[in-house]
Design a protein around this motif. Sequence first.
Motif, PDB file in Angstrom:
ATOM      1  N   ASN A  33     110.654  12.303  28.346  1.00  0.00           N
ATOM      2  CA  ASN A  33     109.555  13.091  27.790  1.00  0.00           C
ATOM      3  C   ASN A  33     109.982  14.359  27.060  1.00  0.00           C
ATOM      4  OD1 ASN A  33     106.869  12.420  27.475  1.00  0.00           O
ATOM      5  ND2 ASN A  33     106.496  12.427  29.674  1.00  0.00           N
ATOM      6  N   LYS A  34     110.990  15.077  27.601  1.00  0.00           N
ATOM      7  CA  LYS A  34     111.408  16.295  26.926  1.00  0.00           C
ATOM      8  C   LYS A  34     112.856  16.590  27.254  1.00  0.00           C
ATOM      9  CE  LYS A  34     110.274  21.192  26.329  1.00  0.00           C
ATOM     10  NZ  LYS A  34     109.432  22.322  26.801  1.00  0.00           N
ATOM     11  N   LEU A  35     113.678  16.738  26.218  1.00  0.00           N
ATOM     12  CA  LEU A  35     115.077  17.084  26.444  1.00  0.00           C
ATOM     13  C   LEU A  35     115.172  18.536  26.919  1.00  0.00           C
ATOM     14  CD1 LEU A  35     116.964  15.541  23.387  1.00  0.00           C
ATOM     15  CD2 LEU A  35     116.975  14.750  25.747  1.00  0.00           C
ATOM     16  N   ASP A  57     118.970  10.547  24.013  1.00  0.00           N
ATOM     17  CA  ASP A  57     117.957   9.740  24.691  1.00  0.00           C
ATOM     18  C   ASP A  57     117.657  10.251  26.096  1.00  0.00           C
ATOM     19  OD1 ASP A  57     120.283   9.092  25.995  1.00  0.00           O
ATOM     20  OD2 ASP A  57     120.049   6.914  25.816  1.00  0.00           O
ATOM     21  N   GLY A  58     118.202  11.432  26.459  1.00  0.00           N
ATOM     22  CA  GLY A  58     117.915  12.046  27.757  1.00  0.00           C
ATOM     23  C   GLY A  58     118.859  11.632  28.863  1.00  0.00           C
ATOM     24  N   THR A  59     119.822  10.788  28.578  1.00  0.00           N
ATOM     25  CA  THR A  59     120.749  10.357  29.620  1.00  0.00           C
ATOM     26  C   THR A  59     121.890  11.354  29.766  1.00  0.00           C
ATOM     27  OG1 THR A  59     122.009   9.022  28.044  1.00  0.00           O
ATOM     28  CG2 THR A  59     120.238   7.922  29.259  1.00  0.00           C
ATOM     29  N   PHE A  60     122.458  11.378  30.958  1.00  0.00           N
ATOM     30  CA  PHE A  60     123.595  12.258  31.221  1.00  0.00           C
ATOM     31  C   PHE A  60     124.477  11.625  32.293  1.00  0.00           C
ATOM     32  CE2 PHE A  60     120.172  13.451  34.105  1.00  0.00           C
ATOM     33  CZ  PHE A  60     120.803  13.577  35.330  1.00  0.00           C
ATOM     34  N   ALA A  97     107.658  15.987  32.253  1.00  0.00           N
ATOM     35  CA  ALA A  97     106.253  16.392  32.217  1.00  0.00           C
ATOM     36  C   ALA A  97     105.556  16.190  33.565  1.00  0.00           C
ATOM     37  CB  ALA A  97     105.513  15.611  31.136  1.00  0.00           C
ATOM     38  N   ASP A  98     106.202  15.468  34.475  1.00  0.00           N
ATOM     39  CA  ASP A  98     105.608  15.211  35.792  1.00  0.00           C
ATOM     40  C   ASP A  98     106.741  15.148  36.831  1.00  0.00           C
ATOM     41  OD1 ASP A  98     103.756  14.660  37.753  1.00  0.00           O
ATOM     42  OD2 ASP A  98     103.685  12.505  37.323  1.00  0.00           O
ATOM     43  N   PHE A  99     107.497  16.227  36.894  1.00  0.00           N
ATOM     44  CA  PHE A  99     108.725  16.259  37.696  1.00  0.00           C
ATOM     45  C   PHE A  99     108.499  15.886  39.158  1.00  0.00           C
ATOM     46  CE2 PHE A  99     111.437  18.857  40.525  1.00  0.00           C
ATOM     47  CZ  PHE A  99     112.670  18.264  40.251  1.00  0.00           C
TER      48      PHE A  99
END
Length: 457
Positions: A33-35, A57-60, A97-99
Amino acid sequence: MKKILLLALAVSAFSCKTETKPDYIVISGKITNKLPAELSINTQDQSFTEVIEVAADGTFTDTLTVEKGSYVLYDTKNPVFLYLDSGYNLNINYDAADFKNSLVISGEGAAENNYLIKKREKTPLLIGDNASFYSLNEADFKNKQLAIKDSLTALLNNTPGISEKFKTSEQKELHYNYLVGLNVYEKGHRYFTRDQEFKASDDFLKGLDGFDYSNESDYKESPSYKKIVTDHYVSEITEFMTKDSLSQEEAFFKTVKNIPSELIKNTFLFDFANQSMARSKDIESFYNTFMSISTNEDNKAVITEKYNKLTAVAKGKPSPKFVNYENYKGGTTSLDDLKGKYVYIDVWATWCGPCKREIPFLKELEKTYHDKNIEFVSLSIDKVSDREKWKKMIETENLQGVQLLADNDWKSDFVKDYQIQGIPRFILVDTAGNIVDPNAPRPSDPKLVEMLTELNI
């Protein structure tokens, strides 16, 4: 420190399996949803921190060699509290957005970490509100503390997949946490009942009779054990201050010299020096005393580096600069813009309670000295993303003087150059831009007016 260990990982892929766990930790995952502006892994006291790269793509993914213990994976907004140990391979996924509702931890070490998440959720519910909790009489408080311990022990025992090693360590932590509750009960009861004469009965802390304050293994592994030990020595420091009329620094060094465990002595000494040396009125004496007591070379190196930076902002030295900080009234302001006047700088933030308590006193000072050769600068280290919150407080509180917003909160060069680790912090600079006092008295302290009078302001 962080090590990529790609070679070790490549070798392991072609090696036979053994029962020996690797001496590194892998954490990976995906944030949707958000970097994040930044992702980092930190110890809770921030003595260790490493930035983790996040792909588009938000992966780490990252490989660490760190001591086992508590850490925080932090994306500048959402903290993921983790317990890390050698051999863990954790996969952490959540929706930014919805941790709270989306966090999922899987992989080796997930059982332990998911237990800790449930423990953090359950503990406040078991305690209830602090006022009611600490207002209980001794017997009811002790019974409730035992019930909390039993409930969390049941949670631990009923969580599948937890290693016996972790379970044994956590059982100790739960017991020590029970003792911590008893240890702080007297102060808590006084505060919430407003009965400053309250004194716990002689046998209330019987569970601490014969307590071993030198267990190095538990000191390293159990936060609650460390707190018990810390509180024990803080009591000694307070006693020296009261009975022998010593300053806090004098009482601290007198106490720490007599700690029998080298590990505990060095850690207690380092923690205090790291937090307090910047506020010392005699940094050189503080540093020399620290160096004469410490036997940990790594700690000495850290404090020496800190000492060198602090002596660079000693009285009479040119002040570090802030440049083009946002001014509430419009435009930007730099420290050099204020040359020709004394500058009293209040480093604060909208979320800081002690900072806000100084506001009425600061307002009175500004009225008293409004036509004098001094400028009052309030330098907020709120995050730039909280700019509107900062502006609203200035308007609501009718704050005067020069209201500035630092460019990078705690990481701003000005804040780092002054080694500021706690706020409020007050700094006085002379008309030529040199430091008068890097730890000036607070507005509420009469010594500030005495200082300004001596300077003929």
